[in-house]
Structure formats: C-alpha cells, structure tokens
Design a protein around this motif. Structure first.
Motif, PDB file in Angstrom:
ATOM      1  N   HIS A 330       0.817  -1.212   0.000  1.00 30.80           N
ATOM      2  CA  HIS A 330       0.000   0.000   0.000  1.00 30.80           C
ATOM      3  C   HIS A 330       0.853   1.266   0.000  1.00 30.80           C
ATOM      4  CE1 HIS A 330       0.886  -0.225   4.293  1.00 30.80           C
ATOM      5  NE2 HIS A 330       0.411   1.000   4.442  1.00 30.80           N
ATOM      6  N   ILE A 331       2.043   1.183   0.596  1.00 32.35           N
ATOM      7  CA  ILE A 331       2.933   2.346   0.591  1.00 32.35           C
ATOM      8  C   ILE A 331       3.556   2.521  -0.788  1.00 32.35           C
ATOM      9  CG2 ILE A 331       5.093   3.272   1.506  1.00 32.35           C
ATOM     10  CD1 ILE A 331       4.341   2.105   4.199  1.00 32.35           C
ATOM     11  N   VAL A 332       3.949   1.424  -1.389  1.00 32.52           N
ATOM     12  CA  VAL A 332       4.492   1.495  -2.747  1.00 32.52           C
ATOM     13  C   VAL A 332       3.439   2.034  -3.704  1.00 32.52           C
ATOM     14  CG1 VAL A 332       5.374   0.119  -4.672  1.00 32.52           C
ATOM     15  CG2 VAL A 332       6.194  -0.321  -2.357  1.00 32.52           C
ATOM     16  N   ALA A 333       2.188   1.620  -3.524  1.00 33.38           N
ATOM     17  CA  ALA A 333       1.102   2.129  -4.376  1.00 33.38           C
ATOM     18  C   ALA A 333       0.919   3.627  -4.188  1.00 33.38           C
ATOM     19  CB  ALA A 333      -0.198   1.387  -4.057  1.00 33.38           C
ATOM     20  N   ALA A 334       1.034   4.100  -2.945  1.00 33.08           N
ATOM     21  CA  ALA A 334       0.907   5.535  -2.682  1.00 33.08           C
ATOM     22  C   ALA A 334       2.052   6.308  -3.333  1.00 33.08           C
ATOM     23  CB  ALA A 334       0.889   5.783  -1.176  1.00 33.08           C
ATOM     24  N   CYS A 335       3.265   5.765  -3.235  1.00 33.24           N
ATOM     25  CA  CYS A 335       4.421   6.408  -3.856  1.00 33.24           C
ATOM     26  C   CYS A 335       4.278   6.410  -5.380  1.00 33.24           C
ATOM     27  CB  CYS A 335       5.706   5.696  -3.453  1.00 33.24           C
ATOM     28  SG  CYS A 335       6.137   5.863  -1.706  1.00 33.24           S
ATOM     29  N   SER A 336       3.725   5.333  -5.920  1.00 29.03           N
ATOM     30  CA  SER A 336       3.504   5.251  -7.360  1.00 29.03           C
ATOM     31  C   SER A 336       2.500   6.305  -7.819  1.00 29.03           C
ATOM     32  CB  SER A 336       3.023   3.848  -7.737  1.00 29.03           C
ATOM     33  OG  SER A 336       2.866   3.723  -9.134  1.00 29.03           O
ATOM     34  N   LYS A 337       1.486   6.534  -6.996  1.00 27.33           N
ATOM     35  CA  LYS A 337       0.499   7.566  -7.319  1.00 27.33           C
ATOM     36  C   LYS A 337       1.153   8.943  -7.346  1.00 27.33           C
ATOM     37  CE  LYS A 337      -2.695   8.215  -4.224  1.00 27.33           C
ATOM     38  NZ  LYS A 337      -3.921   8.051  -3.404  1.00 27.33           N
ATOM     39  N   LEU A 338       2.029   9.196  -6.380  1.00 23.04           N
ATOM     40  CA  LEU A 338       2.779  10.455  -6.376  1.00 23.04           C
ATOM     41  C   LEU A 338       3.626  10.584  -7.632  1.00 23.04           C
ATOM     42  CD1 LEU A 338       4.085  10.671  -2.692  1.00 23.04           C
ATOM     43  CD2 LEU A 338       2.791  12.446  -3.876  1.00 23.04           C
ATOM     44  N   GLN A 339       4.341   9.531  -7.943  1.00 19.45           N
ATOM     45  CA  GLN A 339       5.240   9.563  -9.096  1.00 19.45           C
ATOM     46  C   GLN A 339       4.468   9.800 -10.389  1.00 19.45           C
ATOM     47  OE1 GLN A 339       8.815   7.089  -9.162  1.00 19.45           O
ATOM     48  NE2 GLN A 339       8.030   6.092 -10.987  1.00 19.45           N
ATOM     49  N   GLY A 340       3.281   9.229 -10.462  1.00 18.10           N
ATOM     50  CA  GLY A 340       2.462   9.405 -11.663  1.00 18.10           C
ATOM     51  C   GLY A 340       2.065  10.844 -11.908  1.00 18.10           C
ATOM     52  N   GLN A 341       2.030  11.636 -10.845  1.00 15.83           N
ATOM     53  CA  GLN A 341       1.668  13.048 -10.985  1.00 15.83           C
ATOM     54  C   GLN A 341       2.874  13.971 -11.036  1.00 15.83           C
ATOM     55  OE1 GLN A 341      -1.154  13.954 -11.764  1.00 15.83           O
ATOM     56  NE2 GLN A 341      -2.685  12.551 -10.933  1.00 15.83           N
ATOM     57  N   VAL A 342       4.064  13.408 -10.825  1.00 18.60           N
ATOM     58  CA  VAL A 342       5.258  14.253 -10.758  1.00 18.60           C
ATOM     59  C   VAL A 342       6.178  14.025 -11.959  1.00 18.60           C
ATOM     60  CG1 VAL A 342       7.310  14.837  -9.400  1.00 18.60           C
ATOM     61  CG2 VAL A 342       5.157  14.337  -8.242  1.00 18.60           C
ATOM     62  N   THR A 343       6.615  12.788 -12.163  1.00 17.46           N
ATOM     63  CA  THR A 343       7.554  12.513 -13.255  1.00 17.46           C
ATOM     64  C   THR A 343       7.099  11.404 -14.176  1.00 17.46           C
ATOM     65  OG1 THR A 343       8.786  10.879 -11.958  1.00 17.46           O
ATOM     66  CG2 THR A 343       9.529  13.161 -11.821  1.00 17.46           C
ATOM     67  N   SER A 344       6.184  10.563 -13.730  1.00 18.34           N
ATOM     68  CA  SER A 344       5.875   9.299 -14.396  1.00 18.34           C
ATOM     69  C   SER A 344       7.102   8.393 -14.326  1.00 18.34           C
ATOM     70  CB  SER A 344       5.414   9.516 -15.834  1.00 18.34           C
ATOM     71  OG  SER A 344       4.223  10.286 -15.852  1.00 18.34           O
ATOM     72  N   GLY A 345       7.137   7.356 -15.129  1.00 20.56           N
ATOM     73  CA  GLY A 345       8.175   6.346 -15.011  1.00 20.56           C
ATOM     74  C   GLY A 345       9.568   6.843 -15.340  1.00 20.56           C
ATOM     75  N   ALA A 346      10.546   6.048 -14.913  1.00 19.91           N
ATOM     76  CA  ALA A 346      11.943   6.363 -15.202  1.00 19.91           C
ATOM     77  C   ALA A 346      12.235   6.127 -16.683  1.00 19.91           C
ATOM     78  CB  ALA A 346      12.854   5.491 -14.342  1.00 19.91           C
ATOM     79  N   SER A 347      13.379   6.584 -17.124  1.00 21.15           N
ATOM     80  CA  SER A 347      13.803   6.417 -18.517  1.00 21.15           C
ATOM     81  C   SER A 347      13.767   4.950 -18.928  1.00 21.15           C
ATOM     82  CB  SER A 347      15.220   6.969 -18.691  1.00 21.15           C
ATOM     83  OG  SER A 347      15.821   6.471 -19.862  1.00 21.15           O
ATOM     84  N   SER A 348      13.106   4.682 -20.040  1.00 23.42           N
ATOM     85  CA  SER A 348      13.043   3.306 -20.546  1.00 23.42           C
ATOM     86  C   SER A 348      14.436   2.779 -20.864  1.00 23.42           C
ATOM     87  CB  SER A 348      12.155   3.248 -21.794  1.00 23.42           C
ATOM     88  OG  SER A 348      12.647   4.128 -22.801  1.00 23.42           O
ATOM     89  N   ILE A 349      15.287   3.642 -21.383  1.00 24.37           N
ATOM     90  CA  ILE A 349      16.654   3.264 -21.752  1.00 24.37           C
ATOM     91  C   ILE A 349      17.460   2.898 -20.512  1.00 24.37           C
ATOM     92  CG2 ILE A 349      18.780   4.108 -22.834  1.00 24.37           C
ATOM     93  CD1 ILE A 349      16.791   6.103 -24.360  1.00 24.37           C
ATOM     94  N   SER A 350      17.343   3.730 -19.468  1.00 26.71           N
ATOM     95  CA  SER A 350      18.060   3.464 -18.226  1.00 26.71           C
ATOM     96  C   SER A 350      17.594   2.166 -17.587  1.00 26.71           C
ATOM     97  CB  SER A 350      17.852   4.627 -17.245  1.00 26.71           C
ATOM     98  OG  SER A 350      18.391   5.823 -17.758  1.00 26.71           O
ATOM     99  N   GLN A 351      16.314   1.872 -17.705  1.00 27.34           N
ATOM    100  CA  GLN A 351      15.801   0.650 -17.093  1.00 27.34           C
ATOM    101  C   GLN A 351      16.376  -0.598 -17.764  1.00 27.34           C
ATOM    102  OE1 GLN A 351      11.569   0.646 -15.669  1.00 27.34           O
ATOM    103  NE2 GLN A 351      11.475   2.596 -16.776  1.00 27.34           N
ATOM    104  N   LYS A 352      16.538  -0.566 -19.069  1.00 31.47           N
ATOM    105  CA  LYS A 352      17.179  -1.690 -19.752  1.00 31.47           C
ATOM    106  C   LYS A 352      18.636  -1.849 -19.287  1.00 31.47           C
ATOM    107  CE  LYS A 352      14.246  -3.660 -22.648  1.00 31.47           C
ATOM    108  NZ  LYS A 352      13.962  -5.124 -22.637  1.00 31.47           N
ATOM    109  N   ALA A 353      19.291  -0.713 -19.074  1.00 33.56           N
ATOM    110  CA  ALA A 353      20.656  -0.765 -18.552  1.00 33.56           C
ATOM    111  C   ALA A 353      20.660  -1.322 -17.133  1.00 33.56           C
ATOM    112  CB  ALA A 353      21.279   0.629 -18.575  1.00 33.56           C
TER     113      ALA A 353
END
Length: 482
Positions: A330-353
């Motif tokens: 539930h805490i991770v979900a809350a943080c994800s909700k915050l992230q969705g309104q601030v930056t959205s996901g991290a760089s797709s390229i960086s994630q592959k790295a």
C-alpha cells in the motif's frame, strides 16, 4: 586564465554577494582575463575571515527578473514559504562551483562530489545503446518495466533475504526521488522524522517539504558515527513517524553491524507509528570484514521498512538516474500515485541498462569488486596519510567512498592572507581559496566539526590533495593547541 588563482574568482563572487547583486558582469575582467558568470559560490566572508555557512546563488539576469522589477506593483511574484525555507544542497553547490573554477582555468582538486570516477560497465552501457537501437524509447510503465522489477525482486531475495512481488517495487528517477516519495507518502504535518547526524543533506529538507519536523540525533566519532539506541529511545514520542537510516553511510562511511540494528529494531517495535527508511544505496561498496544487513530482514521490521536502493553508486550510473523503493504494497502504491503526478516512469533506456547491471552477478560480480578494491586502496591511503597529521581525528570508513574528518582542532586559528578559521565552512573555503582543494564542510551534514572528502577519484589526485591539505594545515598549528 590558467595562471589565475581561485581567490580572484571566489573574491569576485563574494563581493557581488556582499553588495546584494544578482549576477556577475561577464564583461568585467578579473585579473587579466575575462570571467564567465558563476552560477553558485560560497557566500561572502568578512575581512576577519568569518564566513556564513550559507551557499548563495549567483545568477545572470533574465527577462523574468526585469519583468518582476517593472511590474512588481501589479503582479504578486512571491514564492511559497515552503520553498523559501528550503536550504540548497551544499554538496551540489560546491561541486558546481569547483566545476566552474576548473572551466575558468583554475586547477581545482575536486573531492566534493559523491560520484564514482569509473565508467559505467560496458555491458550495461551497451544495453542502453541497444535499447535505443531497438526503439525502446517510449514511455514505460509508471512503476517500472516488469523485467526490471522482477530482476530487483530476485536481487533482493538472493542478496538481502527479502521476498517482494513486483507490485512492491517502484522504479524511480534516482534513489533521491524514491526517498522523497516515501517521506511524502507516510508523513503528515507535525510528524517527526528521526535523523541521526551526520546525515545526507537531503533528508532534513525532504522532511520539511512534507511539513514534518526533522529531529536530529547527534552521533560521535568515537562511536564510529553510529546511532546509540539509548539516544534513539530518548527522542521518540507519539509524533515520531519515521526513522531514516543510511548504511553504509553518506557522509561517514560507517556500517551498522547487525547486532546494533537488532537493538534499534527492538526499540522501534515498541512504537506502532514508527516506520523506517533504510537507505542502502552504498550496500555493495563495503570493506570486509564489514557486512551489510538490510533492515527489513530483521524480525518484525519487514512491514515497517521502506528499502531504498539504486544503480548510481555501485554501478557507476549516476547520470542514468535510476533508483527504486521496495516496501509494503500500500505504501508502494501511494508512492507510485505520487510519481504518476510528478515525473511518471523512469527512462526506458536506463531501465534496460539496470536489468543488465543486475545481471552482472551477486553484488555486481567481478566488475563491482574491482571498483571496491580501488576504493579500499584509496581509503587506506587517506586514513594513513591524513591520520598522521597532528590534531586530525578519523573514524575509518567501512563502506561508501567518503572520509568524514574532524578538523575542529584547527578552529580558532588565523590564516595569513585569509583570516579567522572558525568552523567547517571557513576551513573548507580556506582549502579551496588558498590551496585549490574542494571539499564539503560538515555543517551541511549536521556536524560542524568535520569536513567530508570523497575519494571517488584516482590515487594520484588523492596524493596531490593530501600534499596540499598538509601544506594548508602546517601554518595553522602555531596558532592552536592540539
């Protein structure tokens, strides 16, 4: 401008700050060379040598400033009190200042930034390049690509003894974002965030941004800067909401032994509201016989702990901006909700790295082991060399790549051509101004007796730094009692 000392540059910036100007005129020469505007500088210090512990911004005027002055009577240009009260990051400020001086031709030895001097491992970099070539350049899932979150789950299980599902992992644009979102997710106005000092510079400010109150617990160099459980217990109240632990530590390099963490965990278990952020970004940069223990692996701490980690330090991926949070769903979900309104996901390229980095093997495999071997050699050199200087106190780091050195025996001394050295900021300025060595004053980390050195640089550079530091301290000894 190569022959110009840093003093002229710093003095010009200081003079501007003292006059209250918002910029340096790039048309005015300093010495015999034209000067490019500084973005950041130490604030001015008086003729006696006293210096404020602030870092002040020095910026070039722009249209917004002109508009502000011309229309101030009709437009409210005030800033949020929350932002106005925010302290700038002194580590970033000094790092930027040192970089500016280097660009201006001043030969600065830079020991301020907490950034590995190694290149990103080739296999990791190639994974990022391949992501671009294969067109993996679109938005990713807000929480992070499934492949990476699954890889993080495997890593946490195999290396840390922690069982998480992918929906308990949130990938962010760096561990700093992960920490901030965790603080925002669990803290309410008036809550208290317990922070042992010395601390990483952003912990206190992120707590304040959440309208929480930082409660600082000092630690001692004689205790290797480790939190005393009795001190922790004495500070806990019904308002205590969050304890932030960092092991291995920035800025001290201290590593919490499992037995001490277990004592801390027993105290936490008595307080139903108290949760823990365990910042483990340096876990792989650790020197035997020290061992890393994840706080969430301790009895009854799994549901209370938000584990923060990332790829910047161990894998030399600072610019890739990739970190993650693992914790209760539930805490991770809350943080994800915050992230969705601030930056959205991290760089797709960086994630592959990141996937490739976790594929290097346990604790980063031989690639990271070679980096750690170099860090240890550098640590040993600095501890031996600087520890031999009269009046200097050192707690030998067990991890990370920092040395937090107590220079307070030299406070109160007078430096010829500089003035009084009264605290860590004035001493750091003295090292930078007169000897071109950039380090971070300890007041930025909540301990004014020390200065932080980053040894994420070559032995040759560290040898030159030690020579300069020794030379800088030598004339001060006559004015103090050590």
């Amino acid at each position: 401008m190569a022959s110009q000392s840093s003093a002229a540059v710093i003095s010009a910036a200081s003079a501007v700050a003292a006059r209250g100007e918002s910029h340096l005129d790039s048309k005015k020469p300093i010495g015999s060379a034209r000067f490019q505007p500084l973005r950041l500088s130490f604030s001015s210090y008086s003729k006696s040598g006293n210096m404020s512990s602030r870092i002040c911004a020095v910026t070039k005027p722009n249209d917004a400033e002109t508009l502000s002055s011309s229309s101030s009577s009709s437009v409210d240009m005030s800033l949020s009190p929350r932002v106005q009260s925010l302290k700038p990051s002194k580590t970033m400020a000094i790092t930027d200042l040192a970089a500016t001086l280097v660009q201006s031709g001043v030969p600065i030895i830079r020991l301020a930034a907490g950034e590995p001097d190694f290149d990103t491992p080739k296999v990791v970099a190639e994974a990022g390049i391949n992501a671009i070539r294969e067109g993996f350049t679109r938005y990713s899932l807000n929480a992070g690509i499934t492949e990476l979150r699954e890889a993080i789950c495997r890593k946490l299980k195999e290396e840390n003894g922690l069982s998480y599902a992918p929906d308990q992992i949130l990938v962010s644009n760096g561990a700093k974002q992960s920490i901030f979102q965790a603080v925002l997710a669990v803290c309410s106005p008036g809550d208290e965030v317990i922070i042992p000092a010395p601390y990483w510079v952003s912990y206190t400010e992120q707590a304040r941004l959440a309208d929480a109150t930082p409660v600082i617990i000092p630690t001692k160099i004689s205790d290797n800067f480790l939190l005393d459980p009795k001190d922790l217990e004495s500070k806990l109240t019904e308002k205590s909401r969050l304890l932030i632990l960092c092991s291995p530590s920035n800025p001290t390099g201290s590593v919490y032994p499992k037995s001490l963490l277990e004592e801390i965990a027993r105290i936490i278990a008595k307080h139903p509201r108290l949760m823990v952020i365990s910042d483990e970004i340096y876990e792989h940069i650790i020197y035997a016989p020290a061992k890393h223990t994840s706080f969430a692996s301790l009895p009854d701490m799994y549901e209370r702990t938000m584990t923060i980690n990332g790829f910047s330090k161990a894998f030399a991926m600072t610019g890739w901006r990739l970190g993650y949070l693992a914790g209760p769903k539930h805490i991770v979900a809350a943080c994800s909700k915050l992230q969705g309104q601030v930056t959205s996901g991290a760089s797709s390229i960086s994630q592959k790295a990141g996937v490739a980095a976790l594929g290097l093997g346990k604790a980063g495999g031989e690639t990271v082991a070679e980096m750690v071997k170099a860090y240890r050699e550098r640590r040993d050199f600095l501890v031996k060399s600087l520890g031999a200087i009269e009046g200097v106190k050192i707690s030998e780091p067990q991890g990370a790549f920092y040395l937090f050195i107590d220079f307070s025996a030299y406070y109160g001394s007078e430096a010829e051509g500089f003035g009084l050295i009264s605290d860590s900021s004035s001493l750091a300025l003295y090292f930078l101004d007169k000897f071109q060595v950039a380090m971070v004053p300890g007041d930025a980390f909540g301990d004014d007796s020390c200065i932080r050195i980053s040894y994420a640089t070559s032995l040759d550079i560290l040898r030159a730094a030690v020579e300069k530091i020794t030379k800088a301290l030598k004339p001060l000894r006559a004015t103090i009692s050590v």
